[in-house]
Motif scaffolding. Sequence first.
Motif, PDB file in Angstrom:
ATOM      1  N   GLN A 188       0.839  -1.206   0.000  1.00  0.00           N
ATOM      2  CA  GLN A 188       0.000   0.000   0.000  1.00  0.00           C
ATOM      3  C   GLN A 188       0.872   1.254   0.000  1.00  0.00           C
ATOM      4  N   GLU A 192       1.305   4.011  -3.028  1.00  0.00           N
ATOM      5  CA  GLU A 192       0.982   5.426  -2.791  1.00  0.00           C
ATOM      6  C   GLU A 192       2.161   6.325  -3.153  1.00  0.00           C
ATOM      7  N   GLU A 212      -5.159   4.499  -7.772  1.00  0.00           N
ATOM      8  CA  GLU A 212      -6.258   4.619  -6.818  1.00  0.00           C
ATOM      9  C   GLU A 212      -6.953   3.274  -6.616  1.00  0.00           C
ATOM     10  N   VAL A 215      -4.605   0.879  -4.492  1.00  0.00           N
ATOM     11  CA  VAL A 215      -4.533   1.268  -3.077  1.00  0.00           C
ATOM     12  C   VAL A 215      -5.837   0.936  -2.363  1.00  0.00           C
TER      13      VAL A 215
END
Length: 283
Positions: A188, A192, A212, A215
């Motif tokens: 994660q 990001e 997007e 994540v």
Amino acid sequence: MPLHYFAVDDGTDLSDLAWQRGGYDVKGLTNLYTGDDARARLVLRELRRRVGDVTSMRAIGFCVSVEHAHYMARVFREAGVDALAVSGSSTPEERATALRRLKEGDVRILFAVDLYNEGVDVPQVDTVLFLRPTESSAVFLQQLGRGLRTSPGKAVLTTLGFVSHQNANFRFDTRFRALTGVSRGAPQHQAEQGFPFLPAGCSIVLDEVVQERVVTSIKRNSARAPPRSSTRSGRRRRTASRTSSPSADSVCGNCSAATARGRTCAAAPGRRRDRPAPRRPRC
């Protein structure tokens, strides 16, 4: 071999597609992908963008079904890129001929299904296309490995993954953990931040939509997983109970001397003795 991995939103929605036994319904995927010329054009456009001269590449594209492989080969040939489709139903002679033509540069891309996951040595392959969602991280790495062999004149492996809006059960975390080698929870943060901690020369690029999506999926699956700390604390509690100070049952009734669990001193012959007591002077 340096790896450049590009994940591209392909504009398709698989969220309502039947999910069976840990994967998508193959027939449903086939109907969706072979009936979507816009997706095929997107694949060609992104390939030209990332590779440049597609007439000099040697590529393998992994498809969902035989129909999908033949469809993609036809689309590429119509666009002027020499392509063949091969599958588990192809004869050994057809498979050998296809590989030979790819090595020699007569064909620029093979679209495969149920083939070339492992055991095929084509070091010249410099481009890999993931044209279907691959649930298994092991299969994903096997397919990726078809392009990781070194070959004269080959500077980098270019990989394109075409990512749909997935069913909630699809796991992105396992794929990126396999791809990066990071521990649980780390994908994660890597996604990001744009995967900043990769070996020299390697890159993983997610377009904004895919980033997007990845994540969000990782967060959702992390919330479902039981916390590992509870298991550790349970182990600590069990360990502590085994190593804690003697209880009342492990103290000699005559002299209050502490004894090992299940033992008594010689002055308390009536108490339970799971193991022979060590020789010791009477109290």
